[in-house]
Each structure stands twice: as structure tokens, then as C-alpha cells.
Design a protein around this motif. Structure first.
Motif, PDB file in Angstrom:
ATOM      1  N   ILE A  47      31.754  34.290  44.949  1.00  0.00           N
ATOM      2  CA  ILE A  47      32.966  33.709  45.548  1.00  0.00           C
ATOM      3  C   ILE A  47      34.150  34.656  45.401  1.00  0.00           C
ATOM      4  O   ILE A  47      34.958  34.787  46.324  1.00  0.00           O
ATOM      5  CB  ILE A  47      33.249  32.314  44.955  1.00  0.00           C
ATOM      6  N   LYS A  48      34.231  35.342  44.277  1.00  0.00           N
ATOM      7  CA  LYS A  48      35.330  36.295  44.086  1.00  0.00           C
ATOM      8  C   LYS A  48      35.272  37.407  45.133  1.00  0.00           C
ATOM      9  O   LYS A  48      36.306  37.807  45.667  1.00  0.00           O
ATOM     10  CB  LYS A  48      35.262  36.885  42.680  1.00  0.00           C
ATOM     11  N   SER A  49      34.084  37.898  45.444  1.00  0.00           N
ATOM     12  CA  SER A  49      33.979  38.961  46.450  1.00  0.00           C
ATOM     13  C   SER A  49      34.355  38.434  47.839  1.00  0.00           C
ATOM     14  O   SER A  49      34.966  39.154  48.628  1.00  0.00           O
ATOM     15  CB  SER A  49      32.578  39.572  46.466  1.00  0.00           C
ATOM     16  N   VAL A  50      34.028  37.184  48.126  1.00  0.00           N
ATOM     17  CA  VAL A  50      34.408  36.600  49.419  1.00  0.00           C
ATOM     18  C   VAL A  50      35.925  36.461  49.492  1.00  0.00           C
ATOM     19  O   VAL A  50      36.538  36.790  50.516  1.00  0.00           O
ATOM     20  CB  VAL A  50      33.711  35.237  49.635  1.00  0.00           C
ATOM     21  N   ARG A  51      36.537  35.995  48.415  1.00  0.00           N
ATOM     22  CA  ARG A  51      38.003  35.861  48.410  1.00  0.00           C
ATOM     23  C   ARG A  51      38.683  37.218  48.583  1.00  0.00           C
ATOM     24  O   ARG A  51      39.689  37.329  49.285  1.00  0.00           O
ATOM     25  CB  ARG A  51      38.464  35.196  47.117  1.00  0.00           C
ATOM     26  N   LYS A  52      38.112  38.242  47.963  1.00  0.00           N
ATOM     27  CA  LYS A  52      38.655  39.595  48.111  1.00  0.00           C
ATOM     28  C   LYS A  52      38.551  40.035  49.572  1.00  0.00           C
ATOM     29  O   LYS A  52      39.492  40.595  50.132  1.00  0.00           O
ATOM     30  CB  LYS A  52      37.909  40.563  47.207  1.00  0.00           C
ATOM     31  N   GLU A  53      37.404  39.763  50.164  1.00  0.00           N
ATOM     32  CA  GLU A  53      37.192  40.114  51.573  1.00  0.00           C
ATOM     33  C   GLU A  53      38.206  39.398  52.470  1.00  0.00           C
ATOM     34  O   GLU A  53      38.759  39.987  53.396  1.00  0.00           O
ATOM     35  CB  GLU A  53      35.766  39.722  51.974  1.00  0.00           C
ATOM     36  N   ILE A  54      38.483  38.147  52.161  1.00  0.00           N
ATOM     37  CA  ILE A  54      39.469  37.383  52.938  1.00  0.00           C
ATOM     38  C   ILE A  54      40.851  38.009  52.795  1.00  0.00           C
ATOM     39  O   ILE A  54      41.552  38.220  53.794  1.00  0.00           O
ATOM     40  CB  ILE A  54      39.490  35.900  52.500  1.00  0.00           C
TER      41      ILE A  54
END
Length: 146
Positions: free
Chosen positions: A67-74
């Protein structure tokens, strides 16, 4: 400049070590808090903690890696992403949340073999209470610093 590199490496290492010790301290507090709230017998604790720790390890990975990597991508791409990219990100988030839900369901099923149902309900309450206490403590310390 060459003298600065070892100092920076030392500071980074100390910071990582401090974070690890902090995380371990919080984990110990959580174990103590949950054990007390559930009033686990020695036999229950012996069976409960390996199951719960594995659940905690897997959920930690999903929360703080996936989830942290997805938030970073966002954050990095929100201004330029296409609808297709946004759809892919939503799919990743949904997948992570589905895995979290499945882990929680599997935990309940496993714990029913170890604990009475009422203690499983008390576990959920204890987890929520622990999160609240940690958030209150964080806010208190932040206020003291600032």
C-alpha cells in the motif's frame, strides 16, 4: 567531502537502528496490552501468539510495502496519470485490501480453534484501544515538542 560521507552513513545507521528499536518497543507494548486485555491462559498464549504474530507480519507487509508503494505512485503521478493508470492503481489497492480482509478472516477462523469467540471479539477491541492509545501518545509527544 570524504569526511562527510562516514558521518552521514553513521547518522543513517543510527536512525534506522533507533526506528527498529522503537518498532520493537511498540510491539512489546502491544503484546503486553493484548495479553492483559484477553486474559490469556498460558496454554492459550502459547497457541495464540504464533498465529497472531504471523498475521501481524503479513498485514505489516501489505500495509507498509504494497500500500505504501501505491500511495507513493499516486503522489508522484497524480497530476499526469491517465485513466488507465488510475484504474490500475485502484486495482492494486483493491487487491491489497482484499488480501488484508482475507488475512483477517483466516485469523478469526484459526483463532476459533484456540480461543473462545468472546476473546476474539475482545482482541478486536484491544487492537482498536491500543491504536487509540498509541495515537494519543503520539499527539501528546508531538505537542510537547512543538
Amino acid at each position: 567531502m570524504k569526511k562527510l560521507l562516514p558521518i552521514v552513513l553513521l547518522l543513517v545507521t543510527l536512525n534506522i537502528t533507533a526506528q527498529h528499536k522503537h518498532r520493537e518497543r511498540i510491539k512489546a507494548l502491544k503484546v503486553s496490552f493484548i495479553t492483559e486485555k484477553l486474559d490469556l491462559s498460558a496454554k492459550e498464549a502459547q497457541q495464540f501468539w504464533p498465529v497472531y504474530n504471523e498475521f501481524d507480519k503479513q498485514t505489516f507487509k501489505i500495509k507498509f510495502e504494497d500500500i505504501k508503494s501505491v500511495r507513493k505512485e499516486i503522489r508522484e503521478n497524480s497530476d499526469t496519470m491517465t485513466n488507465e493508470q488510475a484504474s490500475a492503481i485502484i486495482a492494486k489497492l483493491n487487491d491489497a485490501e482484499s488480501r488484508m480482509h482475507k488475512l483477517r478472516m483466516d485469523l478469526s477462523k484459526k483463532l476459533l480453534e484456540i480461543l473462545p469467540a468472546k476473546k476474539i471479539i475482545l482482541l478486536k477491541i484491544a487492537e482498536d484501544d491500543f491504536k487509540k492509545k498509541m495515537l494519543e501518545e503520539y499527539k501528546k509527544r508531538r505537542k510537547e515538542r512543538g
